[in-house]
Design a protein around this motif. Structure first.
Motif, PDB file in Angstrom:
ATOM      1  N   LEU A 116       1.014  -1.082  -0.212  1.00 38.83           N
ATOM      2  CA  LEU A 116       0.055   0.233   0.010  1.00 38.83           C
ATOM      3  C   LEU A 116       0.977   1.134  -0.114  1.00 38.83           C
ATOM      4  O   LEU A 116       1.606   1.562   1.062  1.00 38.83           O
ATOM      5  N   ALA A 117       0.919   1.901  -1.054  1.00 38.98           N
ATOM      6  CA  ALA A 117       2.037   3.051  -1.337  1.00 38.98           C
ATOM      7  C   ALA A 117       1.253   4.239  -0.244  1.00 38.98           C
ATOM      8  O   ALA A 117      -0.008   4.457  -0.436  1.00 38.98           O
ATOM      9  N   GLY A 118       2.294   4.666   0.501  1.00 38.48           N
ATOM     10  CA  GLY A 118       2.027   5.963   1.366  1.00 38.48           C
ATOM     11  C   GLY A 118       1.215   5.563   2.549  1.00 38.48           C
ATOM     12  O   GLY A 118       1.111   6.606   3.476  1.00 38.48           O
ATOM     13  N   ALA A 119       1.064   4.177   2.917  1.00 41.78           N
ATOM     14  CA  ALA A 119       0.242   3.897   3.969  1.00 41.78           C
ATOM     15  C   ALA A 119       1.307   3.255   5.153  1.00 41.78           C
ATOM     16  O   ALA A 119       2.039   2.911   4.713  1.00 41.78           O
ATOM     17  N   ASN A 120       0.789   3.585   6.301  1.00 45.75           N
ATOM     18  CA  ASN A 120       1.481   3.078   7.531  1.00 45.75           C
ATOM     19  C   ASN A 120       1.067   2.052   8.428  1.00 45.75           C
ATOM     20  O   ASN A 120       1.548   1.817   9.320  1.00 45.75           O
ATOM     21  N   ARG A 121      -0.088   1.443   7.636  1.00 46.89           N
ATOM     22  CA  ARG A 121      -0.623   0.265   8.421  1.00 46.89           C
ATOM     23  C   ARG A 121      -0.960  -0.902   7.342  1.00 46.89           C
ATOM     24  O   ARG A 121      -1.178  -0.689   6.203  1.00 46.89           O
ATOM     25  N   LYS A 122      -0.867  -2.311   7.904  1.00 39.24           N
ATOM     26  CA  LYS A 122      -1.520  -3.245   6.893  1.00 39.24           C
ATOM     27  C   LYS A 122      -2.865  -3.226   6.749  1.00 39.24           C
ATOM     28  O   LYS A 122      -3.558  -2.616   7.376  1.00 39.24           O
ATOM     29  N   TYR A 123      -3.202  -4.025   5.780  1.00 35.22           N
ATOM     30  CA  TYR A 123      -4.795  -4.237   5.627  1.00 35.22           C
ATOM     31  C   TYR A 123      -4.999  -5.603   4.822  1.00 35.22           C
ATOM     32  O   TYR A 123      -4.258  -5.894   3.847  1.00 35.22           O
ATOM     33  N   ILE A 124      -6.124  -6.157   5.312  1.00 32.56           N
ATOM     34  CA  ILE A 124      -6.556  -7.509   4.529  1.00 32.56           C
ATOM     35  C   ILE A 124      -7.781  -6.999   3.873  1.00 32.56           C
ATOM     36  O   ILE A 124      -8.971  -6.591   4.315  1.00 32.56           O
ATOM     37  N   ASP A 125      -7.965  -7.414   2.514  1.00 33.91           N
ATOM     38  CA  ASP A 125      -8.774  -6.924   1.644  1.00 33.91           C
ATOM     39  C   ASP A 125     -10.138  -8.013   1.608  1.00 33.91           C
ATOM     40  O   ASP A 125      -9.908  -9.096   2.175  1.00 33.91           O
ATOM     41  N   HIS A 126     -11.100  -7.751   0.908  1.00 32.88           N
ATOM     42  CA  HIS A 126     -12.342  -8.803   0.918  1.00 32.88           C
ATOM     43  C   HIS A 126     -12.069 -10.155   0.436  1.00 32.88           C
ATOM     44  O   HIS A 126     -12.602 -10.996   0.523  1.00 32.88           O
ATOM     45  N   ALA A 127     -10.595 -10.194  -0.305  1.00 32.36           N
ATOM     46  CA  ALA A 127     -10.184 -11.605  -0.798  1.00 32.36           C
ATOM     47  C   ALA A 127      -9.586 -12.163   0.170  1.00 32.36           C
ATOM     48  O   ALA A 127      -8.916 -13.561   0.015  1.00 32.36           O
ATOM     49  N   GLY A 128      -9.420 -11.652   1.409  1.00 29.31           N
ATOM     50  CA  GLY A 128      -8.461 -12.310   2.245  1.00 29.31           C
ATOM     51  C   GLY A 128      -7.015 -12.094   2.433  1.00 29.31           C
ATOM     52  O   GLY A 128      -6.024 -12.658   2.759  1.00 29.31           O
ATOM     53  N   LYS A 129      -6.627 -11.261   1.179  1.00 26.62           N
ATOM     54  CA  LYS A 129      -5.216 -11.091   0.840  1.00 26.62           C
ATOM     55  C   LYS A 129      -4.650  -9.798   1.651  1.00 26.62           C
ATOM     56  O   LYS A 129      -5.346  -8.835   2.112  1.00 26.62           O
ATOM     57  N   ARG A 165     -15.575   1.084  -8.231  1.00 30.35           N
ATOM     58  CA  ARG A 165     -14.924  -0.132  -9.083  1.00 30.35           C
ATOM     59  C   ARG A 165     -13.984  -0.944  -8.315  1.00 30.35           C
ATOM     60  O   ARG A 165     -13.176  -1.579  -8.570  1.00 30.35           O
ATOM     61  N   THR A 166     -14.376  -0.786  -7.002  1.00 26.79           N
ATOM     62  CA  THR A 166     -13.823  -1.718  -5.985  1.00 26.79           C
ATOM     63  C   THR A 166     -14.594  -1.922  -4.697  1.00 26.79           C
ATOM     64  O   THR A 166     -15.285  -0.806  -4.208  1.00 26.79           O
ATOM     65  N   GLN A 167     -14.471  -2.969  -3.989  1.00 25.02           N
ATOM     66  CA  GLN A 167     -14.930  -3.296  -2.558  1.00 25.02           C
ATOM     67  C   GLN A 167     -13.950  -2.642  -1.546  1.00 25.02           C
ATOM     68  O   GLN A 167     -14.310  -2.478  -0.373  1.00 25.02           O
ATOM     69  N   ASP A 168     -12.527  -2.489  -1.831  1.00 25.40           N
ATOM     70  CA  ASP A 168     -11.561  -2.147  -0.951  1.00 25.40           C
ATOM     71  C   ASP A 168     -11.237  -0.689  -1.307  1.00 25.40           C
ATOM     72  O   ASP A 168     -10.066  -0.435  -1.723  1.00 25.40           O
ATOM     73  N   SER A 169     -11.982   0.259  -0.758  1.00 25.13           N
ATOM     74  CA  SER A 169     -11.635   1.599  -0.871  1.00 25.13           C
ATOM     75  C   SER A 169     -10.411   2.056  -0.349  1.00 25.13           C
ATOM     76  O   SER A 169      -9.811   2.964  -0.521  1.00 25.13           O
ATOM     77  N   ILE A 170     -10.130   1.261   0.988  1.00 24.32           N
ATOM     78  CA  ILE A 170      -8.909   1.623   1.733  1.00 24.32           C
ATOM     79  C   ILE A 170      -7.494   1.525   0.881  1.00 24.32           C
ATOM     80  O   ILE A 170      -6.650   2.458   1.061  1.00 24.32           O
ATOM     81  N   ILE A 171      -7.576   0.630  -0.092  1.00 25.72           N
ATOM     82  CA  ILE A 171      -6.607   0.709  -0.979  1.00 25.72           C
ATOM     83  C   ILE A 171      -5.981   1.835  -1.800  1.00 25.72           C
ATOM     84  O   ILE A 171      -4.919   2.236  -1.943  1.00 25.72           O
ATOM     85  N   TYR A 172      -7.061   2.773  -1.841  1.00 27.17           N
ATOM     86  CA  TYR A 172      -6.867   4.089  -2.653  1.00 27.17           C
ATOM     87  C   TYR A 172      -6.941   5.203  -1.823  1.00 27.17           C
ATOM     88  O   TYR A 172      -6.988   6.233  -2.616  1.00 27.17           O
ATOM     89  N   ARG A 173      -6.879   5.124  -0.523  1.00 27.06           N
ATOM     90  CA  ARG A 173      -7.127   6.122   0.328  1.00 27.06           C
ATOM     91  C   ARG A 173      -5.917   6.808   0.578  1.00 27.06           C
ATOM     92  O   ARG A 173      -5.811   7.900   1.372  1.00 27.06           O
ATOM     93  N   SER A 174      -4.607   6.112   0.350  1.00 32.67           N
ATOM     94  CA  SER A 174      -3.426   6.698   0.586  1.00 32.67           C
ATOM     95  C   SER A 174      -2.824   6.362  -0.856  1.00 32.67           C
ATOM     96  O   SER A 174      -3.034   5.550  -1.452  1.00 32.67           O
ATOM     97  N   TYR A 175      -1.678   7.316  -0.735  1.00 34.21           N
ATOM     98  CA  TYR A 175      -0.850   7.052  -2.214  1.00 34.21           C
ATOM     99  C   TYR A 175       0.646   7.861  -1.878  1.00 34.21           C
ATOM    100  O   TYR A 175       0.705   8.698  -1.112  1.00 34.21           O
ATOM    101  N   ARG A 176       1.518   7.384  -2.606  1.00 33.47           N
ATOM    102  CA  ARG A 176       2.883   8.156  -2.785  1.00 33.47           C
ATOM    103  C   ARG A 176       2.827   8.876  -4.172  1.00 33.47           C
ATOM    104  O   ARG A 176       2.424   8.801  -4.933  1.00 33.47           O
ATOM    105  N   GLN A 177       3.302  10.263  -3.733  1.00 36.65           N
ATOM    106  CA  GLN A 177       3.354  11.272  -4.718  1.00 36.65           C
ATOM    107  C   GLN A 177       4.716  11.781  -5.105  1.00 36.65           C
ATOM    108  O   GLN A 177       5.472  11.893  -4.061  1.00 36.65           O
ATOM    109  N   GLY A 178       5.138  12.156  -6.206  1.00 36.77           N
ATOM    110  CA  GLY A 178       6.239  13.033  -6.388  1.00 36.77           C
ATOM    111  C   GLY A 178       6.968  12.232  -7.694  1.00 36.77           C
ATOM    112  O   GLY A 178       6.527  11.621  -8.337  1.00 36.77           O
TER     113      GLY A 178
END
Length: 516
Positions: A198-211, A234-247
């Motif tokens: 997860l780019a830009g994220a400081n914590r782990k995440y388990i998605d709807h597929a269990g990954k 177009r996703t059930q896992d919005s958390i994946i896209y709420r952080s990002y790395r920029q520049g």
């Protein structure tokens, strides 16, 4: 036959039995019931049985909101009843001899672990049927006879196989659009290292597929950005896209030698008419290199995804680490706003094509009878999910057809350049009813007959199924699989499948995309 006597069971033995049940064929095909059973048991192991209430199960297991009303939503009761039936079926078959049985008594959700006291029939010593009572010469003679019969049978089997290989004609694969798709070669998906970042994220995440997705690692440069946007299309896992790395930044990811498939995830949450950055297409353009080779040139996330707050996934095959054992990814701003990246996913891959894509219209993954793993619903926009308890005939995997996405909707499935066969799985569980309304039409409703469901399916704007009526093709409660060959991705690297109603609503149970 086991008795119903109940004895105390140790906690390690309970955990061991739970793992055996979850890994069984009956439960591995039903992730929903596996998740529910695991949750109930883990709460019990932790001494938190007072927390096992219908409301908490709805929120924790089935992702219901805090406004969940058990009087109008029976999801927990329905699934708990299915769990009881599945446990009963399991212990009546492959788990019958287990010394410990798991049960969920009717009227509650707290699991019970029962040690079954086995009843053994008394054994008669030296009875006429035991070897000890037989003359040694008779036993020896019987062994020789048995051995001779076994040799003869093996010879007959070998001869039959050789004869069949010489005379049996090769199977012919039909090309009809309405058929069960032929099975893939039994090689399965490649096995190996999987990386999710997860780019830009400081914590782990388990998605709807269990990954499991790791926090941001292996990067250099750029800055982490957190977005306040809640819903991403177009996703059930919005958390994946709420952080990002920029520049301008790089990722140097260590990988074992081999061929990989890479998915890069993006979502424009800053620029757009309703976002704080305003602007739109052309506001952020970037270039991406992999081991020094350009994979994305003048890439505009918002333009490719078709809008802001929309998940955009780019898929690349034949990815390998460099000579130093690392995959070097470089992101740089081409013009306008800074380059950005939401997530990186690297999977074991095939040479020359991507892995098959399998999506089932439900919020959890599913293991089919053919051992294929189906991803939970993703890449969709529009429509609604629903579940039917009506029986399904004509298939050895009726549970697969319990769910559907219905309405007016689309799927934007990311693929690499190439040609694909798409298998669309349908079933008509309620042809006489309207859309998601399961209630029958009232008596005497002006004599107007309900219309059968009919809809069109388009791929990248071209019609692939016209005026499809599932009921007319195969009748009710029977699966229909439509196979469409020779489809190619559009300029944005997607198969855009649109399901458009003609009468009532469109529907689909599952989508399978297989490289040709």
């Amino acid at each position: 036959m086991p008795s119903t006597a109940v004895e105390s069971v140790s906690r390690p033995a309970e955990r061991a039995e739970l793992q055996v049940v979850l890994q069984s064929q009956l439960f591995s095909r039903s992730p929903t019931l596996s998740h529910l059973l695991s949750y109930l048991c883990e709460k019990t192991f932790a001494g938190q049985t007072e927390q096992i209430k219908e409301y908490s199960v709805a929120l924790d297991v089935f992702d219901r909101h805090e406004s969940f009303d058990q009087n109008t939503d029976s999801i927990v009761r329905v699934q708990a009843n299915r769990l009881r039936k599945r446990l009963s079926e399991y212990y009546a078959s492959e788990g019958a001899a287990h010394p410990i049985h798991i049960a969920v008594p009717v009227g509650q959700y707290i699991p019970v672990f029962e040690r079954m006291a086995a009843r053994e029939a008394p054994r008669e010593l030296n009875s006429p049927l035991t070897p000890a009572s037989m003359p040694r010469r008779w036993v020896s003679r019987q062994a020789w006879v048995f051995g001779g019969v076994l040799v003869i049978l093996m010879a007959l089997v070998v001869a039959a196989i050789l004869s069949r290989e010489r005379s049996e004609p090769q199977p012919v694969i039909r090309t009809s659009h309405f058929q069960q798709p032929s099975s893939e070669p039994p090689i399965g998906l490649p096995v190996g290292e999987e990386v999710r970042i997860l780019a830009g994220a400081n914590r782990k995440y388990i998605d709807h597929a269990g990954k499991l997705w790791s926090s941001d690692i292996y990067f250099s440069g750029g800055s982490a950005v957190a977005s306040a946007v809640q819903h991403i299309w177009r996703t059930q896992d919005s958390i994946i896209y709420r952080s990002y790395r920029q520049g301008d930044f790089t990722y140097n990811i260590p990988l074992k030698p081999g061929i990989y498939e890479m998915h890069l995830h993006f979502a424009e949450t800053f620029f757009g008419p309703e976002n704080i950055g305003a602007g739109g297409e052309g506001s952020r353009i970037m270039t991406m290199l992999a081991n020094g080779h350009p994979l994305l040139r003048d890439f505009d996330v918002l333009a490719d995804s078709g809008g802001d707050r929309t998940a955009e996934v780019k898929v690349f095959s034949d990815i390998s680490p460099a000579a130093d054992g690392e995959l070097h990814l470089s992101f740089s701003s081409a013009s306008g706003g800074s380059a950005m990246l939401s997530a990186i996913e690297i999977l074991p891959g095939f040479h020359g094509h991507i892995r098959p894509v399998r999506i089932v219209a439900r919020d959890v993954p599913y293991y089919g009878n053919d051992s294929h793993w189906w991803s939970p619903d993703t890449y969709f926009k529009g429509g609604q999910l629903s579940t039917s308890q009506e029986p399904t005939t004509g298939t050895d995997d009726p549970e697969f057809y319990e769910t559907e996405r219905w309405g007016h909707f689309s799927y934007a499935i990311p693929v690499a350049p190439g040609r694909y066969t798409v298998n669309l799985y349908f079933i008509e569980h309620h042809a006489r009813y309207e859309g998601g309304d399961r209630s029958p039409a009232p008596a005497g409703d002006s004599g107007i007959a309900r219309q059968d469901r009919m809809f069109n399916v388009f791929s990248n704007g071209k019609t692939i199924l016209a005026n499809l009526s599932i009921a007319k093709q195969v009748g009710e409660d029977r699966p229909l699989v439509c196979k469409v060959k020779g489809l190619e991705s559009n300029a944005q690297g997607k198969l855009l499948l649109e399901f458009v109603p003609v009468t009532r609503y469109a529907t689909v149970t599952a989508i399978e995309v297989v490289p040709e």
